[in-house]
Design a protein around this motif. Structure first.
Motif, PDB file in Angstrom:
ATOM      1  N   ASP A 147      -7.157   8.393  -9.596  1.00  0.00           N
ATOM      2  CA  ASP A 147      -6.688   9.541 -10.385  1.00  0.00           C
ATOM      3  C   ASP A 147      -7.670  10.717 -10.422  1.00  0.00           C
ATOM      4  O   ASP A 147      -7.848  11.351 -11.465  1.00  0.00           O
ATOM      5  CB  ASP A 147      -6.347   9.115 -11.813  1.00  0.00           C
ATOM      6  CG  ASP A 147      -5.275   8.059 -11.886  1.00  0.00           C
ATOM      7  OD1 ASP A 147      -4.643   7.757 -10.847  1.00  0.00           O
ATOM      8  OD2 ASP A 147      -5.058   7.506 -12.973  1.00  0.00           O
ATOM      9  N   GLN A 170      -7.632  13.821 -10.101  1.00  0.00           N
ATOM     10  CA  GLN A 170      -6.581  14.824 -10.019  1.00  0.00           C
ATOM     11  C   GLN A 170      -6.913  16.072 -10.826  1.00  0.00           C
ATOM     12  O   GLN A 170      -7.661  16.019 -11.806  1.00  0.00           O
ATOM     13  CB  GLN A 170      -5.265  14.207 -10.501  1.00  0.00           C
ATOM     14  CG  GLN A 170      -4.777  13.099  -9.568  1.00  0.00           C
ATOM     15  CD  GLN A 170      -3.613  12.325 -10.124  1.00  0.00           C
ATOM     16  OE1 GLN A 170      -3.728  11.123 -10.338  1.00  0.00           O
ATOM     17  NE2 GLN A 170      -2.480  12.989 -10.339  1.00  0.00           N
ATOM     18  N   TYR A 192      -5.285  17.688 -12.881  1.00  0.00           N
ATOM     19  CA  TYR A 192      -4.845  17.595 -14.281  1.00  0.00           C
ATOM     20  C   TYR A 192      -6.034  17.451 -15.229  1.00  0.00           C
ATOM     21  O   TYR A 192      -6.043  18.005 -16.317  1.00  0.00           O
ATOM     22  CB  TYR A 192      -3.896  16.408 -14.408  1.00  0.00           C
ATOM     23  CG  TYR A 192      -3.603  15.971 -15.821  1.00  0.00           C
ATOM     24  CD1 TYR A 192      -2.676  16.658 -16.589  1.00  0.00           C
ATOM     25  CD2 TYR A 192      -4.243  14.870 -16.385  1.00  0.00           C
ATOM     26  CE1 TYR A 192      -2.403  16.259 -17.887  1.00  0.00           C
ATOM     27  CE2 TYR A 192      -3.974  14.465 -17.670  1.00  0.00           C
ATOM     28  CZ  TYR A 192      -3.054  15.167 -18.422  1.00  0.00           C
ATOM     29  OH  TYR A 192      -2.789  14.781 -19.702  1.00  0.00           O
ATOM     30  N   GLN A 242      -3.093   7.942  -6.981  1.00  0.00           N
ATOM     31  CA  GLN A 242      -2.601   9.156  -7.624  1.00  0.00           C
ATOM     32  C   GLN A 242      -1.599   8.772  -8.701  1.00  0.00           C
ATOM     33  O   GLN A 242      -0.652   8.032  -8.436  1.00  0.00           O
ATOM     34  CB  GLN A 242      -1.944  10.047  -6.563  1.00  0.00           C
ATOM     35  CG  GLN A 242      -1.454  11.371  -7.071  1.00  0.00           C
ATOM     36  CD  GLN A 242      -0.786  12.172  -5.964  1.00  0.00           C
ATOM     37  OE1 GLN A 242      -0.225  11.619  -5.030  1.00  0.00           O
ATOM     38  NE2 GLN A 242      -0.840  13.482  -6.078  1.00  0.00           N
ATOM     39  N   HIS A 243      -1.828   9.276  -9.903  1.00  0.00           N
ATOM     40  CA  HIS A 243      -0.957   8.955 -11.037  1.00  0.00           C
ATOM     41  C   HIS A 243       0.128  10.033 -11.164  1.00  0.00           C
ATOM     42  O   HIS A 243      -0.178  11.201 -11.358  1.00  0.00           O
ATOM     43  CB  HIS A 243      -1.773   8.891 -12.329  1.00  0.00           C
ATOM     44  CG  HIS A 243      -1.004   8.341 -13.480  1.00  0.00           C
ATOM     45  ND1 HIS A 243      -1.289   7.119 -14.031  1.00  0.00           N
ATOM     46  CD2 HIS A 243       0.041   8.826 -14.175  1.00  0.00           C
ATOM     47  CE1 HIS A 243      -0.458   6.887 -15.028  1.00  0.00           C
ATOM     48  NE2 HIS A 243       0.364   7.923 -15.133  1.00  0.00           N
ATOM     49  N   ILE A 244       1.373   9.607 -11.047  1.00  0.00           N
ATOM     50  CA  ILE A 244       2.517  10.487 -11.305  1.00  0.00           C
ATOM     51  C   ILE A 244       3.461   9.701 -12.212  1.00  0.00           C
ATOM     52  O   ILE A 244       4.271   8.912 -11.743  1.00  0.00           O
ATOM     53  CB  ILE A 244       3.221  10.929 -10.007  1.00  0.00           C
ATOM     54  CG1 ILE A 244       2.240  11.672  -9.099  1.00  0.00           C
ATOM     55  CG2 ILE A 244       4.429  11.812 -10.345  1.00  0.00           C
ATOM     56  CD1 ILE A 244       2.815  12.093  -7.760  1.00  0.00           C
ATOM     57  N   ARG A 268      -1.051  17.352 -10.589  1.00  0.00           N
ATOM     58  CA  ARG A 268      -1.002  16.001 -10.027  1.00  0.00           C
ATOM     59  C   ARG A 268      -1.753  15.903  -8.706  1.00  0.00           C
ATOM     60  O   ARG A 268      -2.040  14.828  -8.218  1.00  0.00           O
ATOM     61  CB  ARG A 268       0.428  15.510  -9.886  1.00  0.00           C
ATOM     62  CG  ARG A 268       1.259  16.333  -8.910  1.00  0.00           C
ATOM     63  CD  ARG A 268       1.471  15.587  -7.631  1.00  0.00           C
ATOM     64  NE  ARG A 268       2.409  16.252  -6.783  1.00  0.00           N
ATOM     65  CZ  ARG A 268       2.124  16.623  -5.545  1.00  0.00           C
ATOM     66  NH1 ARG A 268       0.939  16.438  -5.051  1.00  0.00           N
ATOM     67  NH2 ARG A 268       3.025  17.192  -4.802  1.00  0.00           N
ATOM     68  N   ASN A 289       2.653   4.916 -11.540  1.00  0.00           N
ATOM     69  CA  ASN A 289       3.206   5.619 -12.692  1.00  0.00           C
ATOM     70  C   ASN A 289       2.827   4.975 -14.013  1.00  0.00           C
ATOM     71  O   ASN A 289       3.353   5.324 -15.056  1.00  0.00           O
ATOM     72  CB  ASN A 289       4.729   5.775 -12.569  1.00  0.00           C
ATOM     73  CG  ASN A 289       5.440   4.450 -12.483  1.00  0.00           C
ATOM     74  OD1 ASN A 289       4.874   3.408 -12.774  1.00  0.00           O
ATOM     75  ND2 ASN A 289       6.692   4.488 -12.080  1.00  0.00           N
TER      76      ASN A 289
END
Length: 182
Positions: free
Chosen positions: A13, A15, A17, A53-55, A66, A84
């Protein structure tokens, strides 16, 4: 002890964000630089690299937050696992891919120490992998407790690492990992 070819670097993660100031104050301002250093050395040694990758909300899949930060952006041949939930093992093919590649050990870096990094590390150990978590290549944010007390990012980070060390993982720093790579 050396880190062998059957050890993967797992970047969790990392990312854009988490650059949002609304996240609050965080620790380890150089964490991404340490991640990038490890990633560069990992690539030079031709060891496996896996980006996570966190979505959590598919409707936000195109949201720029993201995106994985450029400093550790995956190369086209590097695996990217999209998750997720907090654990990179839930609802993904991470475990199957690791087993198929005969990966036994994971060196784990990323964001945030007390959430997705911790959850993935705990599951890795429970699934029989040998995790190393890199203390200065992970970071988290300050948090307000259920009772209203503010805990600093440093406190949250340290306590997360304390709860992982010697039960779920070996806590190590970037220099320690680099020494093991030599």
């Amino acid at each position: 002890m050396k880190i062998f070819a059957n050890t993967a670097l797992l970047l969790i993660d990392v990312q854009k964000y988490f650059d949002d100031p609304r996240q609050g104050r965080r620790n380890n301002p150089n964490a991404e630089e340490n991640m990038a250093l490890l990633l560069n050395e990992w690539r030079k040694s031709d060891r496996p690299v896996i980006h996570v990758q966190h979505i959590s909300n598919p409707s936000l899949a195109q949201h720029p937050g993201r995106d994985i930060k450029e400093i550790v952006a995956p190369l086209p041949e590097e695996q990217v696992i999209v998750k997720n939930v907090n654990s990179a093992f839930i609802g993904t093919n991470l475990e199957a891919n690791l087993r198929e590649s005969e990966i036994e050990t994971l060196v784990i870096v990323g964001l945030t120490t007390d959430h997705c990094v911790s959850t993935t590390t705990r599951m890795a150990k429970n699934l029989g992998f040998t995790p190393f978590i890199v203390s200065d290549a992970t970071a988290t944010f300050e948090r307000v407790s259920y009772d209203g007390k503010l805990y600093s990012a440093e406190e949250i980070h340290s306590l997360a690492l304390v709860s992982l060390h010697e039960e779920f993982a070996t806590v190590i720093d970037t220099d320690g990992v680099l020494e093991l790579l030599d």
